[in-house]
Design an enzyme around this catalytic site. Structure first.
Site, PDB file in Angstrom:
ATOM      1  N   GLY A  31       0.792  -1.219   0.000  1.00 16.60           N
ATOM      2  CA  GLY A  31       0.000   0.000   0.000  1.00 16.60           C
ATOM      3  C   GLY A  31       0.828   1.274   0.000  1.00 16.60           C
ATOM      4  CG  LEU A  71       8.085  -2.340  -3.820  1.00 20.27           C
ATOM      5  CD1 LEU A  71       8.779  -3.141  -4.917  1.00 20.27           C
ATOM      6  CD2 LEU A  71       6.787  -3.035  -3.400  1.00 20.27           C
ATOM      7  N   GLY A 126      -4.301  -4.266   0.580  1.00 18.28           N
ATOM      8  CA  GLY A 126      -4.970  -5.531   0.310  1.00 18.28           C
ATOM      9  C   GLY A 126      -5.841  -5.999   1.461  1.00 18.28           C
ATOM     10  N   GLY A 138      14.924   1.200  24.812  1.00 24.11           N
ATOM     11  CA  GLY A 138      15.163   0.032  23.948  1.00 24.11           C
ATOM     12  C   GLY A 138      16.025   0.430  22.766  1.00 24.11           C
ATOM     13  CB  VAL A 177       5.987   7.985  30.808  1.00 22.68           C
ATOM     14  CG1 VAL A 177       5.206   9.073  30.089  1.00 22.68           C
ATOM     15  CG2 VAL A 177       7.488   8.221  30.695  1.00 22.68           C
ATOM     16  N   GLY A 184       8.130   0.569  21.977  1.00 21.25           N
ATOM     17  CA  GLY A 184       7.925  -0.724  21.317  1.00 21.25           C
ATOM     18  C   GLY A 184       6.973  -0.625  20.147  1.00 21.25           C
ATOM     19  CG  ASP A 220       8.136  -6.648  12.830  1.00 20.07           C
ATOM     20  OD1 ASP A 220       9.059  -7.484  12.954  1.00 20.07           O
ATOM     21  OD2 ASP A 220       8.322  -5.409  12.869  1.00 20.07           O
ATOM     22  CB  ALA A 256      14.987  -6.418   9.100  1.00 16.78           C
ATOM     23  CG  HIS A 281      47.890  -8.997  14.081  1.00 19.17           C
ATOM     24  ND1 HIS A 281      47.317  -8.577  15.266  1.00 19.17           N
ATOM     25  CD2 HIS A 281      49.000  -8.234  13.886  1.00 19.17           C
ATOM     26  CE1 HIS A 281      48.072  -7.608  15.781  1.00 19.17           C
ATOM     27  NE2 HIS A 281      49.087  -7.377  14.961  1.00 19.17           N
TER      28      HIS A 281
END
Ligand SMILES: Cc1cc2nc3c(=O)[nH]c(=O)nc-3n(C[C@H](O)[C@H](O)[C@H](O)COP(=O)(O)OP(=O)(O)OC[C@H]3O[C@@H](n4cnc5c(N)ncnc54)[C@H](O)[C@@H]3O)c2cc1C
Length: 462
Positions: free
Chosen positions: A34, A38, A115, A178, A233, A268, A309, A317, A441
């Site tokens: 959408g 990409l 979609g 994080g 918080v 997060g 995710d 990723a 080295h």
């Protein structure tokens, strides 16, 4: 209307990698996206733009702090923020354009638009309904909200807004200690912002080996970042383009406030599945909104899979990419396997942090006998030459068998160095295997070998 073997919804690292692999394996493939470009969160508003800004500001830091010592005298560069943002955008464009090229090369159709899945075997994009034997959901994630904090992406921003602030703020409060908050906090600290990180827990980077987390916090503090830990918080209010963050200390309920030009909410991310029609389809979600899948990435509805995710596991990723390849290979009849115990995590600050496998804390909890091999970068000749002596390599190995169980690196190029240990772990290596491997080295990777030596009879240069 077209008919495909596979339609993937979402073109982030999970979706686009899966699409390319499906096509390589002979499946007729389309990918729905959408956004205008990409690459998903990672390429557009995540990994890539943040790393471009981290690189540019690290160069500035080097010029300000280390050039003169190496005999490079002259005016320290000044910052043209708009040009820096343009460099970041150009980097993003090269990468997203690269995926478009790869789609064409591999004959993956990009179905442009948002979609939805009206029924198993069908994907609707705009007014068109396409058929697919298999549908892979790779719709990724979005920033998680926090009660009492209204994001306007100008004064109170998520990572997306933080990647394109109109100007460099004099002061920045980051809510959440994080990875994302610390990387972007580092960018602005290097640009001169006064950065304060407010974190709910008593340590930064939850889940990280505790010794590394402590050292990391010390080094970031040396770079000027302030930390308020153990602070819940309560809310953020905005007045005259200034934001005030109010928080309560968890140990004694003491209340306090801090005002800044900009507040970055980085507590997060959460799975994004809006608009797909999952509840009508009966696709099961966890109570955290993740799509439930089995070991083959199948949802409870036949022909519908999910990765990245949008499902459980670390929001990274490369985890999404591995799942994308695995599901493609399964659909093509192969038997792939993602080893979730060897997924590295990297923080791209300076120094970097790279970790994989068990931490001392998880091993203690599991009651597993282990040994620690540690080596400081101060004992590494290359690191000393490069003003990069902060940090250490720590390898955790089974006390009896010497098999490597985990590794934690804080130091130069930690995000690259960690992979030598990942490969060793994939092959079930012992620390001695690493220790007996000749390392060139002078390289930073000698510090990895020294840490492996420290699991046995001892490091040489410590
Ligand atoms: C600031 C930041 C920095 C990060 N840095 C790193 C890093 O350094 N390393 C790392 O490993 N991870 C990093 N991440 C996390 C990483 O970006 C994610 O883990 C990764 O992008 C997840 O990939 P994905 O394919 O699951 O989903 P995403 O990359 O989120 O992609 C999903 C895509 O699906 C599209 N989409 C959603 N719904 C629909 C729909 N209905 N129709 C069509 N398209 C749809 C979205 O527009 C999006 O483009 C970072 C994240 C952020 C925010």
């Amino acid at each position: 209307m077209a008919s495909y073997d596979v339609i993937i919804i979402g073109s982030g690292p999970g979706g686009y990698v899966s699409a390319i692999r499906c096509a390589q394996l002979g499946l007729k493939t389309a990918c729905v996206e959408g956004r205008d470009t990409l690459g998903g969160t990672c390429l557009n508003v995540g990994c890539i733009p943040s790393k471009a800004l981290l690189h540019a500001t690290h160069m500035l830091h080097e010029a300000e702090h280390n050039f003169a010592d190496m005999g490079l005298k002259g005016k320290t560069p000044s910052v043209d923020w708009d040009a820096m943002l343009a460099y970041k955008d150009k980097t993003v464009g090269q990468n997203t354009g690269g995926i478009e090229f790869l789609f064409k090369k591999n004959k993956v159709d990009w179905l442009k638009g948002w979609g939805s899945i009206p029924e198993a075997g069908k994907v609707k994009v705009g007014d068109e309904v396409h058929e697919a034997k298999h549908i892979i959901i790779a719709t990724g994630s979005e920033p998680a909200p926090l009660k009492g904090v209204d994001v306007d992406e100008e004064t109170v921003v998520t990572s997306t807004g933080a990647l394109k602030l109109k100007k460099i703020p004099k002061s920045l409060v980051v809510i959440g200690g994080g990875v994302i908050g610390l990387e972007l906090g580092s960018v602005y600290a290097r640009l001169g912002s006064e950065v304060t990180v407010v974190e709910y827990l008593d340590a930064i980077t939850p889940g990280q080996d505790a010794e590394v987390a402590r050292q990391f916090q010390k080094l970031l503090t040396k770079q000027g970042i302030k930390f308020v830990l153990g602070a819940a918080v309560q809310g953020v209010s905005v007045k005259n383009k200034k934001a005030t963050v109010s928080y309560k200390m968890r140990k004694d309920d003491a209340e306090a406030e801090i005002t800044a030009d900009t507040v970055l909410l980085a507590t997060g991310r959460r799975p994004f599945t809006d608009g797909l029609g999952l509840s009508d389809l009966g696709v099961a979600l966890s109570d955290r909104g993740q799509i439930e899948v089995d070991g083959s990435y199948k949802t409870n509805v036949d022909g519908i899979y999910a990765i990245g995710d949008a499902i459980k596991g670390p929001m990274l990723a490369h985890k999404a990419e591995d799942e994308g390849m695995a599901v493609a290979e399964m659909l093509a009849g192969q038997k792939p396997h993602v080893n979730y115990s060897v997924i590295p995590g990297v923080i791209y600050t300076h120094p970097e942090v790279g970790s994989v496998g068990e931490t001392e804390e998880t091993l203690k909890k599991a009651g597993r006998a282990y040994k620690v091999g540690k080596f400081p970068f101060l004992g590494n000749a290359r690191a000393k030459a490069n003003h990069a002596g902060d940090g250490f390599v720590k390898i955790l190995a089974d006390k009896e068998t010497d098999r490597i169980l985990g590794a934690h690196i804080i130091g130069p190029m930690a995000g690259d160095l960690i992979h030598e240990i990942c490969v060793a772990m994939e092959f079930g290596a012992a620390a001695e295997d690493l220790a007996r491997t000749c390392h060139a080295h002078p390289t930073y990777s000698e510090a990895v070998r020294e840490a492996a030596l420290a699991c046995g009879d001892g490091a040489i240069h410590a």
